[in-house]
Design a protein around this motif. Structure first.
Motif, PDB file in Angstrom:
ATOM      1  N   PRO A 188      50.685  73.002  83.380  1.00 58.09           N
ATOM      2  CA  PRO A 188      50.451  74.364  83.252  1.00 58.09           C
ATOM      3  C   PRO A 188      51.167  75.074  82.077  1.00 58.09           C
ATOM      4  O   PRO A 188      50.961  75.984  81.782  1.00 58.09           O
ATOM      5  N   LEU A 189      51.920  74.726  81.605  1.00 55.51           N
ATOM      6  CA  LEU A 189      52.408  74.964  80.365  1.00 55.51           C
ATOM      7  C   LEU A 189      51.802  74.458  78.975  1.00 55.51           C
ATOM      8  O   LEU A 189      51.614  75.335  78.632  1.00 55.51           O
ATOM      9  N   HIS A 190      51.465  73.417  79.205  1.00 50.25           N
ATOM     10  CA  HIS A 190      50.017  72.849  78.184  1.00 50.25           C
ATOM     11  C   HIS A 190      49.163  73.554  78.100  1.00 50.25           C
ATOM     12  O   HIS A 190      48.635  74.452  76.880  1.00 50.25           O
ATOM     13  N   THR A 191      48.714  74.511  79.455  1.00 49.14           N
ATOM     14  CA  THR A 191      48.032  75.093  79.781  1.00 49.14           C
ATOM     15  C   THR A 191      47.472  76.269  79.084  1.00 49.14           C
ATOM     16  O   THR A 191      47.094  76.641  78.674  1.00 49.14           O
ATOM     17  N   GLY A 192      48.628  76.875  79.742  1.00 47.16           N
ATOM     18  CA  GLY A 192      49.667  78.270  79.082  1.00 47.16           C
ATOM     19  C   GLY A 192      49.196  78.406  77.558  1.00 47.16           C
ATOM     20  O   GLY A 192      48.765  79.521  77.045  1.00 47.16           O
ATOM     21  N   ASN A 193      49.525  77.223  77.084  1.00 46.32           N
ATOM     22  CA  ASN A 193      50.052  77.533  75.566  1.00 46.32           C
ATOM     23  C   ASN A 193      48.559  77.421  75.178  1.00 46.32           C
ATOM     24  O   ASN A 193      48.422  78.236  73.650  1.00 46.32           O
ATOM     25  N   VAL A 194      47.623  76.154  75.373  1.00 45.83           N
ATOM     26  CA  VAL A 194      46.294  76.530  74.810  1.00 45.83           C
ATOM     27  C   VAL A 194      45.636  77.591  74.839  1.00 45.83           C
ATOM     28  O   VAL A 194      44.862  77.780  74.479  1.00 45.83           O
ATOM     29  N   THR A 195      45.283  77.590  76.354  1.00 44.37           N
ATOM     30  CA  THR A 195      44.097  78.702  76.898  1.00 44.37           C
ATOM     31  C   THR A 195      44.354  80.028  76.747  1.00 44.37           C
ATOM     32  O   THR A 195      43.918  80.464  76.986  1.00 44.37           O
ATOM     33  N   GLY A 196      45.614  79.819  77.031  1.00 41.94           N
ATOM     34  CA  GLY A 196      46.057  81.472  77.260  1.00 41.94           C
ATOM     35  C   GLY A 196      47.001  81.814  75.781  1.00 41.94           C
ATOM     36  O   GLY A 196      46.233  82.605  75.337  1.00 41.94           O
ATOM     37  N   LEU A 197      47.825  81.613  75.426  1.00 36.12           N
ATOM     38  CA  LEU A 197      48.613  82.213  74.189  1.00 36.12           C
ATOM     39  C   LEU A 197      47.560  81.353  73.208  1.00 36.12           C
ATOM     40  O   LEU A 197      48.007  82.138  71.820  1.00 36.12           O
ATOM     41  N   GLY A 198      47.023  80.518  72.867  1.00 40.76           N
ATOM     42  CA  GLY A 198      46.011  79.938  71.820  1.00 40.76           C
ATOM     43  C   GLY A 198      44.859  80.976  71.754  1.00 40.76           C
ATOM     44  O   GLY A 198      44.745  81.444  70.158  1.00 40.76           O
ATOM     45  N   VAL A 199      44.868  82.239  72.849  1.00 45.07           N
ATOM     46  CA  VAL A 199      43.961  83.147  72.472  1.00 45.07           C
ATOM     47  C   VAL A 199      44.306  84.254  71.776  1.00 45.07           C
ATOM     48  O   VAL A 199      43.966  85.062  70.724  1.00 45.07           O
ATOM     49  N   ALA A 200      45.710  83.903  71.945  1.00 43.13           N
ATOM     50  CA  ALA A 200      46.189  84.801  71.082  1.00 43.13           C
ATOM     51  C   ALA A 200      46.592  84.989  69.218  1.00 43.13           C
ATOM     52  O   ALA A 200      46.213  85.265  68.305  1.00 43.13           O
ATOM     53  N   ARG A 201      46.950  83.629  68.985  1.00 42.05           N
ATOM     54  CA  ARG A 201      46.586  82.946  68.356  1.00 42.05           C
ATOM     55  C   ARG A 201      45.503  83.070  67.047  1.00 42.05           C
ATOM     56  O   ARG A 201      45.470  83.179  65.805  1.00 42.05           O
ATOM     57  N   MET A 202      44.425  82.873  68.424  1.00 40.18           N
ATOM     58  CA  MET A 202      42.849  82.934  67.588  1.00 40.18           C
ATOM     59  C   MET A 202      42.856  84.586  66.958  1.00 40.18           C
ATOM     60  O   MET A 202      42.299  84.792  65.532  1.00 40.18           O
ATOM     61  N   LEU A 203      43.116  85.511  67.592  1.00 38.82           N
ATOM     62  CA  LEU A 203      43.197  87.016  67.810  1.00 38.82           C
ATOM     63  C   LEU A 203      43.334  87.358  66.497  1.00 38.82           C
ATOM     64  O   LEU A 203      43.172  87.564  65.654  1.00 38.82           O
ATOM     65  N   GLU A 204      44.982  86.788  66.458  1.00 39.07           N
ATOM     66  CA  GLU A 204      45.886  86.711  65.387  1.00 39.07           C
ATOM     67  C   GLU A 204      45.703  86.378  64.278  1.00 39.07           C
ATOM     68  O   GLU A 204      45.371  86.561  62.799  1.00 39.07           O
TER      69      GLU A 204
END
Ligand code: NAP
Ligand code: GDD
Length: 331
Positions: free
Chosen positions: A89-105
């Protein structure tokens, strides 16, 4: 000019083709040089430009967006396999969730005028509170993947509202093709049927046959992504066929199409049953149909048949040792 993350995935490969056909210069993000999905874009070599970046690494994304300075960004990259999200779940949260924050930023920092598409998912509806599901249906995700997608979805809405960015979410229901990963149930079935048909296997092991999904054809769905970024105003849309079928129905039709009886070949393994299941998905895409002029072109029966036919042909090619560009070398 467009930048596509997840270009080596099922959707990325079809979207790249669509954008090239429309005359775009297409850049794609790959997470490493030996990307597992590179077979899906091998036929586009020389027509698309690849940049190495990782959704877990903000600097690499800022660099990628800055290098090509696109007018549109399609964020399709994710850890997208639901069962894997319980395993890590940590990898999924990091890429699938926080990855969106990084792309938007990355987009906001390089140029907030870039139009941004986020690959949201019907998995966000999870334990559904109404049937069919539309843009107003509340979310109740049932997996760490679904939870991560809800985060990405609301962050996209938030960047639109906070910074006035043209950032939209497509809430796409399941969409499939001969390029689907072998771990997803439709392709597992079509590929399994093909191997049984050719005498390479006798059994296909599945989990929950009662789950129902609204399955469409992936090339139709990437067209909806593009349409969403061409609108006057940034809006989120549900994209779905409006039909729902069980895994059992998909299995039955797939075997039947190959002249086989599924009951002779399918076994159930309880280990494949998920800790929490999404029992029923069926989407109401009337908003997209009215405002974008979008509609699906392939129905359930046609989808099952085209996937089974493609896998029967691909397995035949492998048996004849002829190289295929449509499936990974290992299958
Ligand atoms: P897919 O075939 O699993 O492709 C996922 C892509 O993401 C691959 O190219 C993968 O490349 C890339 N990726 C994974 N981790 C990455 C990382 N850390 N950095 C950069 N790239 C990374 O998925 P798909 O079916 O095409 O779906 C596309 C998107 O739509 C996904 O976000 C998915 O969650 C979402 N979605 C899909 C459906 C559907 O039914 N297909 C429905 C709703 C939403 P590598 O693994 O090689 O790095
Ligand atoms: N994968 C898999 N393998 N699923 C099985 C199996 C099996 O052997 N047997 C039964 N199923 C059932 C699952 O329990 C689930 O209810 C259904 O088949 C569909 O599973 P998947 O094909 O793995 O897709 P998904 O619905 O979990 O997720 C896909 O669609 C989402 C959109 O709703 C993925 O593409 C997600 O990334 C996407 O967001």
């Amino acid at each position: 000019m467009a930048l596509v993350t997840g270009i080596t995935g099922q959707d990325g490969s079809f979207l790249a083709e669509l954008l090239l056909d429309k005359g775009y210069r297409v850049f794609g993000v790959v997470s490493s040089d030996d990307d597992a999905g590179s077979w899906r874009i091998a036929h586009l070599e020389g027509r698309i430009e690849l940049l190495t970046a990782d959704l877990a690494d903000l600097d690499s994304l800022v660099e990628a967006v800055g290098e090509c300075r696109p007018s549109e960004v399609y964020n399709l990259a994710a850890q997208s396999f639901v069962p894997a999200s319980w395993i890590d779940p940590l990898h999924t949260g990091n890429v699938t969730g926080l990855g969106v924050a990084r792309m938007l930023e990355a987009v906001r920092r390089i140029d907030p005028m870039i139009r941004f598409y986020q690959a949201s998912s019907s998995e966000m509806f999870g334990k559904v509170s109404e049937v069919p599901q539309n843009e107003s249906t509340p979310f109740y995700p049932r997996s760490p993947y679904g939870v991560a997608k809800v985060y990405g979805h609301y962050l996209t809405v938030n960047y639109r509202e906070s910074y006035g960015m043209f950032a939209v979410s497509g809430i796409l229901f399941n969409h499939e093709s001969h390029r689907r990963g072998l771990e997803f149930v439709t392709r597992k079935i079509s590929h399994g049927v093909a191997r049984i048909k050719h005498g390479l296997e006798d059994k296909l092991v599945l989990g929950n046959l009662d789950a129902r999904r609204d399955w469409g054809y992936a090339p139709d769905y990437v067209e909806a992504m593009w349409l969403m970024l061409q609108g006057d105003k940034p809006r989120d849309y549900v994209i779905a066929t409006g039909e729902t079928h069980s895994v059992r129905e998909f299995t039955e039709r797939a075997f039947e199409h190959a002249g086989l009886d599924w009951k002779d070949h399918v076994e159930i393994d309880k280990a494949l049953i998920r800790p929490a299941e999404v029992d029923l998905l069926v989407g109401d895409s009337s908003k997209a149909r009215a405002e974008l002029g979008w509609q699906p072109t392939v129905n359930f029966r046609e989808l099952v048949e085209l996937m089974v036919d493609a896998d029967i042909d691909a397995v035949a090619e492998e048996l004849g040792n002829r190289p295929s560009t449509q499936t990974p070398a290992s299958t």
